[in-house]
Design a protein around this motif. Structure first.
Motif, short mmCIF file in Angstrom:
data_model
loop_
_atom_site.label_atom_id
_atom_site.label_comp_id
_atom_site.label_asym_id
_atom_site.label_seq_id
_atom_site.Cartn_x
_atom_site.Cartn_y
_atom_site.Cartn_z
N LEU A 95 28.62 34.36 55.21
CA LEU A 95 29.62 35.22 54.57
C LEU A 95 29.10 36.63 54.35
N HIS A 96 27.76 36.81 54.38
CA HIS A 96 27.19 38.10 54.03
C HIS A 96 27.66 39.23 54.94
N GLN A 97 27.95 38.94 56.18
CA GLN A 97 28.40 39.97 57.11
C GLN A 97 29.78 40.50 56.75
N HIS A 98 30.54 39.74 55.98
CA HIS A 98 31.92 40.12 55.67
C HIS A 98 32.15 40.38 54.19
N CYS A 99 31.30 39.85 53.34
CA CYS A 99 31.51 39.94 51.89
C CYS A 99 30.16 39.86 51.20
N ARG A 100 29.90 40.76 50.27
CA ARG A 100 28.61 40.78 49.58
C ARG A 100 28.62 40.00 48.27
N SER A 101 29.70 39.28 48.02
CA SER A 101 29.76 38.45 46.81
C SER A 101 29.34 37.02 47.15
N SER A 102 28.66 36.38 46.23
CA SER A 102 28.35 34.96 46.41
C SER A 102 29.65 34.16 46.30
N GLN A 103 29.59 32.91 46.73
CA GLN A 103 30.82 32.10 46.72
C GLN A 103 31.34 31.90 45.30
N LEU A 104 30.44 31.68 44.34
CA LEU A 104 30.89 31.48 42.96
C LEU A 104 31.48 32.77 42.40
N CYS A 105 30.85 33.90 42.67
CA CYS A 105 31.39 35.18 42.21
C CYS A 105 32.75 35.44 42.87
N LEU A 106 32.86 35.06 44.14
CA LEU A 106 34.14 35.21 44.84
C LEU A 106 35.22 34.37 44.19
N GLU A 107 34.86 33.18 43.75
CA GLU A 107 35.82 32.32 43.05
C GLU A 107 36.29 32.97 41.76
N TRP A 108 35.36 33.54 41.01
CA TRP A 108 35.73 34.21 39.77
C TRP A 108 36.63 35.40 40.04
N GLU A 109 36.34 36.15 41.07
CA GLU A 109 37.18 37.30 41.43
C GLU A 109 38.59 36.85 41.78
N ALA A 110 38.69 35.77 42.56
CA ALA A 110 40.01 35.27 42.97
C ALA A 110 40.81 34.80 41.76
N ARG A 111 40.14 34.11 40.84
CA ARG A 111 40.85 33.59 39.66
C ARG A 111 41.32 34.73 38.76
N LEU A 112 40.42 35.67 38.49
CA LEU A 112 40.79 36.78 37.61
C LEU A 112 41.83 37.69 38.28
N GLY A 113 41.67 37.93 39.59
CA GLY A 113 42.62 38.79 40.29
C GLY A 113 44.01 38.21 40.38
N SER A 114 44.10 36.87 40.39
CA SER A 114 45.42 36.23 40.46
C SER A 114 46.05 36.06 39.09
N GLU A 115 45.30 36.32 38.03
CA GLU A 115 45.83 36.16 36.67
C GLU A 115 46.02 37.46 35.93
N HIS A 116 45.32 38.52 36.34
CA HIS A 116 45.37 39.79 35.61
C HIS A 116 45.54 40.95 36.60
N PRO A 117 46.04 42.10 36.13
CA PRO A 117 46.01 43.29 36.96
C PRO A 117 44.57 43.55 37.42
N PHE A 118 44.41 44.12 38.61
CA PHE A 118 43.08 44.21 39.19
C PHE A 118 42.12 45.02 38.33
N THR B 128 39.46 47.57 43.53
CA THR B 128 39.91 47.46 44.92
C THR B 128 39.15 46.37 45.66
N THR B 129 37.87 46.20 45.33
CA THR B 129 37.08 45.13 45.94
C THR B 129 37.62 43.77 45.51
N ILE B 130 37.90 43.62 44.22
CA ILE B 130 38.46 42.36 43.73
C ILE B 130 39.80 42.08 44.40
N ALA B 131 40.62 43.11 44.57
CA ALA B 131 41.94 42.92 45.20
C ALA B 131 41.80 42.45 46.64
#
Length: 516
Positions: A132-155, A175-178
């Motif tokens: 995933l590093h070539q496409h995204c610099r977030s770890s999978q767990l951090c990516l999960e947190w971003e997805a959950r927060l981004g789908s529940e709150h304004p970015f 913008t990264t979270i979005a």
């Protein structure tokens, strides 16, 4: 871990010792602060600082250990010795991830393969461990947190929440979270937003309320649309567009609570909704005859708002289903008719509305006294109180109306001014066209719901709470990602989704697609 003396200069046992040695002085300092009388808030904050720093060190060691092991295995598999390889630990062969502990940087333990030839090749087998590093610099767990927060709150709020709840360890742009949330949301296909068929079958067998006449478990389905602002026609002009929602549910026979079985949202029109329903029939999530197999044959109850397209595109697929016109929508039409003829709040309008409601439902609803509560204390109602049970029983026992005939009779007797004749003709036509699915007293007697409140409430929690805010307009793919992620969480399959064995490969595919 950062020296370049040798490719394998540190054994795991040495790394463990160094980590523990680095932790002991900080623990000692915490105890000294406590003995010196530091406040509980300061102590808790300092503990978090220590844990975050240690967590970053520990993750660095663990990731590096995995990278080192991959390199060792490849060198051994290729039959190379120390004279044929040399380490590459310079900056170009390190990875950096944003984790939930903060930024973590570790070596890939790349090596230069000399292998007795003139040219040399640098190899980094550990890259396959972190695709995933070539496409995204977030770890999978951090990516999960971003997805959950981004789908529940304004970015922007998601950005602030991520920083706040990680005690300042993680700071990402909104913008990264979005963009990350949109990529993850695109992975959630329709199978994830419904319970598995086997689970639906078991819920219907053991928990669902039953038709009082046939004894068959009842599964409800409904479809409804609401408007959101969406960018259209490749412009930045956000127009109101309809998003169609679909929901399946049943009612728990013990508690009376709604059991969500699945649902989804689409920007598509009635043809797309029909395609979705046909897909649910084919997959067994909503079989047209209600037969879920293994002896479970449910009674399907479609609750509709009376839109004509619903009749032609959906109901023709379910020959044996019970179709119920949402009682609230009928009352809403009657209220609008009365307001148009006599004026909102006029005595004649209120009198007609009450008469029409009684003609439609039999008698007035049984009302129960509200439970007393202490001053300043709001008493939370229980799942199914005795008063509620008595209310249900009274509603089932009241005189049944076999159809909408009493209401039609009332409408034909009512005297309206000349300017209200057109409105009267419209309401008579509406009731007449839907009379065959308005036998509410009978439905209640058999134990059915008569309103689409379950569908309307889905709009609030699954869509409008996040998307229908003052000001914002939505790109279709971003809004669809929010739909998918919120429905995934609502159906209770969030953890299952993130624990997929092939999650990393799926994420790579999603990020590759989002970059095009």
């Amino acid at each position: 871990m950062t020296t370049t003396d040798s490719l394998f200069s540190y054994a795991p046992s040495v790394v463990k010792s160094k980590l523990l040695e680095s932790l002991l002085p900080q623990v000692e300092q915490l105890f000294e602060s406590a003995q010196a009388g530091a406040s509980e808030r300061v102590l808790e904050s300092d503990v978090w600082k220590v844990l975050l720093e240690f967590g970053r060190l520990l993750l660095t060691a663990l990731f590096a250990m995995q990278a080192r092991r991959a390199t060792e295995q490849e060198i051994q598999a290729r039959g190379l010795d120390g004279s044929q390889v040399s380490p590459r630990l310079d900056r170009d062969y390190w990875y950096t991830f944003t984790t939930t502990f903060g930024a973590v940087r570790f070596p890939l333990f790349a090596y230069r393969d000399r292998n007795g030839t003139v040219t040399t090749t640098t190899r980094a087998p550990a890259r396959t461990l972190f695709p995933l590093h070539q496409h995204c610099r977030s770890s999978q767990l951090c990516l999960e947190w971003e997805a959950r927060l981004g789908s529940e709150h304004p970015f922007r709020a998601a950005q602030q929440a991520l920083t706040f709840f990680t005690h300042g360890a993680v700071s990402l742009e909104d913008t990264t979270i979005a963009s990350h949330m949109a990529a993850v949301g695109s992975m959630v296909d329709w199978r994830w937003v419904y319970r598995p068929v086997q689970q639906i079958r078991e819920i219907l067998r053991t928990r669902a309320t039953r038709d009082a006449e046939t004894g068959r478990p009842i599964i409800y389905a409904s479809c409804d649309a609401h408007a959101l602002r969406r960018y259209v026609d490749d412009t930045w002009s956000a127009a109101w567009k309809m998003a169609n929602g679909l929901r399946l549910w049943c009612i728990d026979q013990r508690t009376g609570q709604l059991v969500h079985l699945g649902g989804e949202y689409t920007w598509g029109d009635c043809y797309e909704v029909e395609r979705i329903v046909r897909r649910l029939i084919d997959s067994g999530h909503l079989p047209a005859d209600g037969d879920y197999g293994d002896g479970v044959v449910a009674r399907i109850a479609w609750i509709t708002d009376g839109m004509p397209w619903f009749e032609t595109h959906i109901l023709t697929l379910f020959a044996g289903a019970l179709v119920i016109l949402d009682g609230y929508h009928v009352l809403e039409h009657l209220g609008k008719f009365a307001a148009a003829v006599w004026g909102k709040g006029h005595d004649k309008a209120r009198r007609f509305y009450n008469q029409a409601r009684n003609a439609l439902f039999g008698t007035r609803r049984v009302r129960t006294a509200k439970p007393k509560a202490r001053k300043g204390h709001r008493k939370r109602p229980r799942a199914l109180t005795l008063a509620h049970k008595r209310n249900l029983e009274a509603r089932r026992n009241r005189k049944a109306t076999t159809n909408a005939k009493p209401l039609l009779d009332l409408l034909r007797r009512v005297k309206v001014p000349v300017e209200g004749v057109s409105a009267l003709e419209d309401i008579v036509r509406y009731i007449g066209n839907n009379a065959y699915r308005m036998d509410y007293a009978r439905y209640i007697e058999l134990g059915y719901q008569i309103g689409s409140g379950a569908m309307e409430s889905l709009h609030r929690v699954a869509s409008q709470l996040r998307l229908k805010r003052p000001g914002p307009g939505w790109l279709p793919e971003t809004a669809q990602a929010v739909f998918n992620l919120r429905m995934l969480a609502l159906v209770g399959r969030w953890d299952e989704f993130w624990n997929q064995p092939a999650l990393a490969d799926c994420l790579v595919t999603a990020f590759q697609a989002s970059s095009h």
